[in-house]
Design a protein around this motif. Structure first.
Motif, PDB file in Angstrom:
ATOM      1  N   ASP A 170       0.853  -1.191   0.000  1.00 29.22           N
ATOM      2  CA  ASP A 170       0.000   0.000   0.000  1.00 29.22           C
ATOM      3  C   ASP A 170       0.885   1.236   0.000  1.00 29.22           C
ATOM      4  O   ASP A 170       1.856   1.314   0.753  1.00 29.22           O
ATOM      5  N   ARG A 171       0.561   2.194  -0.859  1.00 36.10           N
ATOM      6  CA  ARG A 171       1.372   3.405  -0.975  1.00 36.10           C
ATOM      7  C   ARG A 171       0.537   4.646  -0.652  1.00 36.10           C
ATOM      8  O   ARG A 171      -0.654   4.720  -0.967  1.00 36.10           O
ATOM      9  N   HIS A 172       1.206   5.638  -0.047  1.00 38.02           N
ATOM     10  CA  HIS A 172       0.619   6.933   0.258  1.00 38.02           C
ATOM     11  C   HIS A 172       1.567   7.971  -0.320  1.00 38.02           C
ATOM     12  O   HIS A 172       2.714   8.083   0.124  1.00 38.02           O
ATOM     13  N   VAL A 173       1.113   8.706  -1.352  1.00 45.51           N
ATOM     14  CA  VAL A 173       2.039   9.547  -2.108  1.00 45.51           C
ATOM     15  C   VAL A 173       1.475  10.939  -2.347  1.00 45.51           C
ATOM     16  O   VAL A 173       0.267  11.179  -2.216  1.00 45.51           O
ATOM     17  N   GLU A 174       2.400  11.841  -2.731  1.00 48.00           N
ATOM     18  CA  GLU A 174       2.048  13.160  -3.240  1.00 48.00           C
ATOM     19  C   GLU A 174       2.359  13.161  -4.738  1.00 48.00           C
ATOM     20  O   GLU A 174       3.521  13.252  -5.133  1.00 48.00           O
ATOM     21  N   PRO A 175       1.343  13.022  -5.590  1.00 44.48           N
ATOM     22  CA  PRO A 175       1.578  12.889  -7.034  1.00 44.48           C
ATOM     23  C   PRO A 175       2.014  14.205  -7.672  1.00 44.48           C
ATOM     24  O   PRO A 175       1.510  15.277  -7.336  1.00 44.48           O
ATOM     25  N   ARG A 183       6.303   2.552 -24.227  1.00 44.05           N
ATOM     26  CA  ARG A 183       4.911   2.124 -24.384  1.00 44.05           C
ATOM     27  C   ARG A 183       4.210   2.031 -23.040  1.00 44.05           C
ATOM     28  O   ARG A 183       3.220   1.316 -22.900  1.00 44.05           O
ATOM     29  N   ARG A 184       4.701   2.763 -22.049  1.00 42.26           N
ATOM     30  CA  ARG A 184       4.126   2.680 -20.714  1.00 42.26           C
ATOM     31  C   ARG A 184       3.888   4.071 -20.123  1.00 42.26           C
ATOM     32  O   ARG A 184       4.512   5.042 -20.517  1.00 42.26           O
ATOM     33  N   TRP A 185       2.975   4.103 -19.132  1.00 43.67           N
ATOM     34  CA  TRP A 185       2.721   5.298 -18.345  1.00 43.67           C
ATOM     35  C   TRP A 185       3.381   5.138 -16.982  1.00 43.67           C
ATOM     36  O   TRP A 185       3.379   4.049 -16.400  1.00 43.67           O
ATOM     37  N   TYR A 186       3.911   6.250 -16.459  1.00 46.21           N
ATOM     38  CA  TYR A 186       4.535   6.269 -15.133  1.00 46.21           C
ATOM     39  C   TYR A 186       3.970   7.440 -14.339  1.00 46.21           C
ATOM     40  O   TYR A 186       3.706   8.517 -14.894  1.00 46.21           O
ATOM     41  N   LEU A 187       3.808   7.225 -13.042  1.00 43.74           N
ATOM     42  CA  LEU A 187       3.435   8.299 -12.123  1.00 43.74           C
ATOM     43  C   LEU A 187       4.668   8.687 -11.318  1.00 43.74           C
ATOM     44  O   LEU A 187       5.274   7.849 -10.655  1.00 43.74           O
ATOM     45  N   VAL A 188       5.044   9.964 -11.382  1.00 43.34           N
ATOM     46  CA  VAL A 188       6.134  10.483 -10.570  1.00 43.34           C
ATOM     47  C   VAL A 188       5.514  11.092  -9.318  1.00 43.34           C
ATOM     48  O   VAL A 188       4.651  11.977  -9.403  1.00 43.34           O
ATOM     49  N   ALA A 189       5.933  10.594  -8.153  1.00 41.23           N
ATOM     50  CA  ALA A 189       5.313  11.029  -6.902  1.00 41.23           C
ATOM     51  C   ALA A 189       6.308  10.914  -5.756  1.00 41.23           C
ATOM     52  O   ALA A 189       7.271  10.149  -5.822  1.00 41.23           O
ATOM     53  N   TYR A 190       6.046  11.683  -4.702  1.00 34.41           N
ATOM     54  CA  TYR A 190       6.842  11.588  -3.483  1.00 34.41           C
ATOM     55  C   TYR A 190       6.176  10.577  -2.564  1.00 34.41           C
ATOM     56  O   TYR A 190       5.009  10.739  -2.174  1.00 34.41           O
ATOM     57  N   ASP A 191       6.904   9.513  -2.212  1.00 31.22           N
ATOM     58  CA  ASP A 191       6.388   8.450  -1.361  1.00 31.22           C
ATOM     59  C   ASP A 191       6.496   8.882   0.103  1.00 31.22           C
ATOM     60  O   ASP A 191       7.598   9.047   0.630  1.00 31.22           O
ATOM     61  N   ARG A 194       8.234   6.037   2.378  1.00 26.72           N
ATOM     62  CA  ARG A 194       9.671   5.836   2.169  1.00 26.72           C
ATOM     63  C   ARG A 194      10.451   7.137   2.175  1.00 26.72           C
ATOM     64  O   ARG A 194      11.673   7.143   2.066  1.00 26.72           O
ATOM     65  N   HIS A 195       9.742   8.251   2.231  1.00 26.06           N
ATOM     66  CA  HIS A 195      10.361   9.588   2.310  1.00 26.06           C
ATOM     67  C   HIS A 195      11.349   9.814   1.167  1.00 26.06           C
ATOM     68  O   HIS A 195      12.480  10.241   1.365  1.00 26.06           O
ATOM     69  N   ASP A 196      10.901   9.505  -0.048  1.00 26.39           N
ATOM     70  CA  ASP A 196      11.756   9.699  -1.215  1.00 26.39           C
ATOM     71  C   ASP A 196      10.875   9.730  -2.461  1.00 26.39           C
ATOM     72  O   ASP A 196       9.716   9.308  -2.443  1.00 26.39           O
ATOM     73  N   TRP A 197      11.465  10.233  -3.562  1.00 25.38           N
ATOM     74  CA  TRP A 197      10.766  10.281  -4.840  1.00 25.38           C
ATOM     75  C   TRP A 197      10.759   8.904  -5.484  1.00 25.38           C
ATOM     76  O   TRP A 197      11.728   8.159  -5.393  1.00 25.38           O
ATOM     77  N   ARG A 214      -4.647  18.182   0.742  1.00 28.84           N
ATOM     78  CA  ARG A 214      -3.861  18.928  -0.234  1.00 28.84           C
ATOM     79  C   ARG A 214      -2.421  19.051   0.248  1.00 28.84           C
ATOM     80  O   ARG A 214      -2.129  18.860   1.442  1.00 28.84           O
ATOM     81  N   PHE A 215      -1.506  19.371  -0.671  1.00 27.16           N
ATOM     82  CA  PHE A 215      -0.107  19.496  -0.294  1.00 27.16           C
ATOM     83  C   PHE A 215       0.586  20.541  -1.161  1.00 27.16           C
ATOM     84  O   PHE A 215       0.106  20.881  -2.260  1.00 27.16           O
ATOM     85  N   LEU A 216       1.688  21.044  -0.664  1.00 29.38           N
ATOM     86  CA  LEU A 216       2.532  21.970  -1.413  1.00 29.38           C
ATOM     87  C   LEU A 216       3.579  21.146  -2.149  1.00 29.38           C
ATOM     88  O   LEU A 216       4.350  20.420  -1.519  1.00 29.38           O
ATOM     89  N   PRO A 217       3.618  21.185  -3.492  1.00 29.74           N
ATOM     90  CA  PRO A 217       4.550  20.338  -4.252  1.00 29.74           C
ATOM     91  C   PRO A 217       6.000  20.548  -3.834  1.00 29.74           C
ATOM     92  O   PRO A 217       6.454  21.676  -3.639  1.00 29.74           O
ATOM     93  N   ARG A 218       6.718  19.434  -3.697  1.00 24.31           N
ATOM     94  CA  ARG A 218       8.130  19.471  -3.356  1.00 24.31           C
ATOM     95  C   ARG A 218       8.962  19.650  -4.620  1.00 24.31           C
ATOM     96  O   ARG A 218       8.471  19.503  -5.735  1.00 24.31           O
ATOM     97  N   THR A 219      10.245  19.939  -4.430  1.00 24.53           N
ATOM     98  CA  THR A 219      11.153  20.114  -5.560  1.00 24.53           C
ATOM     99  C   THR A 219      11.663  18.754  -6.029  1.00 24.53           C
ATOM    100  O   THR A 219      12.257  17.996  -5.249  1.00 24.53           O
TER     101      THR A 219
END
Length: 316
Positions: A170-175, A183-191, A194-197, A214-219
């Motif tokens: 189970d994952r909890h992320v900031e997308p 040929r694939r889709w990827y979601l880039v998110a802060y986990d 695991r406290h990492d991208w 809601r969240f403030l996007p990280r760098t």
């Protein structure tokens, strides 16, 4: 300040791009007072668009589900056809339109009445796509839409994820962004666990659920989301293909599009580079280009092409 008609269209466009707009921020974007904004909102409601308002210090507006599809007026059959077509385009192999299809699909689903959503879901459930052998796993358009909406609204997500090993977590992320690569889709998110991208393959994501937080996007520690995914995929099993092609760079670049890169070598040839999990794809691409080429790496691609050549030779 723009005239009333153009400002109303601008307001409608802004309401589509965010799930919720604070009143003062929306008025500032339009260059009007809060009082004028209220009149413009009333005008949209008179035109049939259900704009919901919340009062108080954090009061604002959002476009509710059930509105007509602006700025076009579509009947039920046209709306269903549009949504189904966008879903197919989001999964298809037509290079260059997948990302825009997801963005458009997200807007359509936001304002589509529930009765039409059920028809779209039924068509998707009862339709079986035919793919080439060895094609990438299909991606559920409903999952893509949910992820795109969370990225747009900067809203935290929860979902189940199946790793390459088959382990399910189970994952909890900031997308942050959706990226279409190869040929694939990827979601880039802060986990958040695991406290990492991380980059997540969308075809391995199950039951995404917006948490409402809601969240403030990280760098992001990369040039952009696409560069982050490219770096991540180089660490998983597969092949990095490099081929010198006797063809103009512009021609090769147009054919490879988002599947790889093509750079001029200065001697009339170009250097084609791709990251793939199947050697069938670069072999098909080189055949479609129809020019002489030299395989630089990997050696397995050269063996693969020779095998195809022997097969075609026997057929003739």
């Amino acid at each position: 300040m723009a005239n009333t008609s153009s400002r109303t269209l601008r307001l409608l466009s802004l309401l589509q791009t965010h799930r919720y707009w604070p009143g003062p921020e929306l008025a500032d974007r339009l260059g009007v007072s809060v009082r004028t904004l209220r009149r413009d909102i009333d005008r949209l409601r008179e035109l049939g668009y259900p704009v919901e308002a919340s009062r108080g210090v954090d009061g604002g507006y959002q476009l509710a589900a059930g509105a007509a599809l602006p700025p076009l007026v579509l009947d039920d059959e046209e709306a269903v056809a549009l949504a189904v077509g966008l879903q197919a385009a989001a999964q298809g192999g037509v290079a260059g339109i997948a990302e825009s299809s997801v963005r458009a699909l997200t807007k359509v689903v936001q304002v589509m009445p529930p009765r039409l959503r059920r028809r779209v879901d039924a068509l998707r459930a009862m339709t079986v796509p035919v793919t080439w052998g060895g094609a990438a796993p299909s991606t559920d358009p409903a999952v893509l839409t949910a992820l795109a909406q969370a990225c747009r609204d900067t809203e935290r997500l929860e979902f189940a994820y199946s790793a390459r090993s088959g382990e399910r977590t189970d994952r909890h992320v900031e997308p942050l962004r959706l990226v279409s690569l190869g040929r694939r889709w990827y979601l880039v998110a802060y986990d958040l666990t695991r406290h990492d991208w991380r980059s997540f393959r969308v075809d391995r994501i199950d039951a995404p659920r917006a948490t409402g937080a809601r969240f403030l996007p990280r760098t992001l520690p990369a040039e952009d989301a696409a560069a982050f995914v490219r770096a991540s995929t180089e660490q998983v099993p597969g092949w990095t293909v490099e081929v010198l092609v006797d063809a103009p760079t512009a021609t090769v670049r147009k054919m490879v599009d988002r599947w790889g890169t093509a750079d001029d070598t200065g001697d009339g040839r170009c250097r084609l580079q791709m990251r793939v999990d199947s050697l069938d794809w670069p072999a098909m691409l080189l055949g479609a280009i129809g020019a002489d080429f030299e395989v630089v790496s990997p050696p397995e691609l050269l063996d693969h092409v020779r095998g195809w050549a022997r097969t075609f030779d026997r057929a003739t």
